[in-house]
Design a protein around this motif. Structure first.
Motif, short mmCIF file in Angstrom:
data_model
loop_
_atom_site.label_atom_id
_atom_site.label_comp_id
_atom_site.label_asym_id
_atom_site.label_seq_id
_atom_site.Cartn_x
_atom_site.Cartn_y
_atom_site.Cartn_z
N TYR A 1 0.87 -1.18 0.00
CA TYR A 1 0.00 0.00 0.00
C TYR A 1 0.90 1.23 0.00
O TYR A 1 1.92 1.27 0.70
CB TYR A 1 -0.92 0.04 1.23
CG TYR A 1 -1.92 -1.08 1.27
CD1 TYR A 1 -3.24 -0.88 0.89
CD2 TYR A 1 -1.55 -2.35 1.69
CE1 TYR A 1 -4.16 -1.91 0.92
CE2 TYR A 1 -2.45 -3.40 1.71
CZ TYR A 1 -3.76 -3.17 1.33
OH TYR A 1 -4.66 -4.20 1.35
N LYS B 1 -3.93 0.68 -2.58
CA LYS B 1 -3.40 -0.67 -2.69
C LYS B 1 -2.58 -0.81 -3.96
O LYS B 1 -2.98 -0.34 -5.02
CB LYS B 1 -4.56 -1.67 -2.68
CG LYS B 1 -4.13 -3.13 -2.79
CD LYS B 1 -5.32 -4.08 -2.84
CE LYS B 1 -6.00 -4.18 -1.49
NZ LYS B 1 -7.03 -5.28 -1.48
N CYS C 1 -2.63 -9.18 2.41
CA CYS C 1 -3.45 -8.02 2.07
C CYS C 1 -4.88 -8.17 2.57
O CYS C 1 -5.53 -7.17 2.90
CB CYS C 1 -3.40 -7.75 0.58
SG CYS C 1 -1.79 -7.09 0.04
N ASP D 1 -6.53 -5.34 4.90
CA ASP D 1 -7.77 -4.65 4.53
C ASP D 1 -8.68 -4.42 5.74
O ASP D 1 -9.62 -3.63 5.66
CB ASP D 1 -8.52 -5.44 3.46
CG ASP D 1 -7.89 -5.27 2.08
OD1 ASP D 1 -7.18 -4.27 1.88
OD2 ASP D 1 -8.11 -6.14 1.22
N THR E 1 -4.04 1.23 5.94
CA THR E 1 -4.17 1.15 4.48
C THR E 1 -4.61 2.48 3.87
O THR E 1 -4.32 2.75 2.70
CB THR E 1 -5.18 0.06 4.08
OG1 THR E 1 -6.46 0.35 4.66
CG2 THR E 1 -4.71 -1.30 4.57
#
Length: 266
Positions: A140, A145, A157, A161, A167
């Protein structure tokens, strides 16, 4: 001219007199944090450590730095400032714990990308390495992303998230960082006080040190260390095998929701 010689040509001895003369002139535009930052860095790299510290002290007196040790240039002045943080200090302790509990999954996906055929680790590009090899694999960047890399590390990932404070941090990154034996990273400061940097130890051999201001620590596999990278810090790898960590930048907890939404990316 001095700034160009330092940043583009890496001609430290050549840049120093130009930067010194420019700052000493006091001409409008010369009292700029970038010039103090790069003059001090050039002096340090040629071994003039006391002179470098004098430049940083002067930069603080001229209000271009938050302190001689906290030399970030993109700041919100009111924010709490301390070199080392605890996970609780970040106010996202639960998210950090979630990542730490899955550190072996994160480690294995990172190690798989060290393969020369499938991997995409890139050399550190900010001229921070004095000796050795330092590579990074970014997931990121500036709140976005990196989809190609996340497809290669899907479990990591998916975990990330669940962590919007990281993020969506437009002034930070999330990335794997691999250092090979013999690395020394010059003392430096990150660009902003608006983030807190957390390192999750993934592969940690003996012989590693990180100094932030006047305290030196190391990493532990499966554990986070947390610090404010706008403060002066330096790294050594005197071990015999690679070090791998996951770097997670988090919004400073004292920033408001509006500030997080409106601050420009870095």
């Amino acid at each position: 001219m001095g700034f160009i010689m330092k940043v583009t040509d890496h001609n430290y001895n050549g840049a120093i007199p130009y930067l010194q003369q420019g700052i000493e002139s006091g001409v409008p535009g010369t009292i700029d944090g970038r010039f103090f930052l790069h003059l001090g860095d050039a002096l340090y790299r040629v071994g003039r450590h006391e002179d470098a510290q004098k430049v940083y002290d002067l930069g603080y007196k001229k209000n271009v730095f938050l302190s001689p040790w906290q030399r970030s240039l993109h700041n919100v002045d009111r924010l709490k400032a301390q070199p080392w943080w605890t996970e609780r200090d970040t106010e996202v302790e639960d998210k950090l714990r979630m990542l730490a509990e899955n550190w072996k999954v994160i480690r294995d996906e990172g190690l798989a990308q060290l393969n020369d055929v499938t991997g995409a680790f890139e050399l550190e590009s900010e001229d921070l390495s004095h000796t050795g090899e330092w590579r990074q694999f970014t997931l990121y960047r500036q709140g976005h992303k990196v989809h190609g890399n996340c497809r290669k590390t899907p479990k990591t990932c998916e975990l990330l998230d669940q962590f919007p404070e990281a993020t969506m941090c437009k002034r930070g990154q999330i990335k794997y960082s691999v250092m090979h034996p013999g690395i020394h990273v010059w003392p430096h400061c990150g660009p902003t006080n608006c983030r807190i940097r957390a390192h999750l130890g993934l592969v940690v051999p003996p012989g590693l040190k990180i100094r932030v201001v006047n305290e030196t620590r190391t990493w532990t596999e499966g554990k986070f260390i947390v610090f404010d990278d706008s403060f002066d810090h330096e790294v050594w790898h005197e071990g015999k095998s690679l070090r791998l960590v996951l770097i997670v930048d988090i919004w400073h907890p004292e920033l408001s929701t509006r500030e997080r939404a409106t601050l420009p990316a870095i």
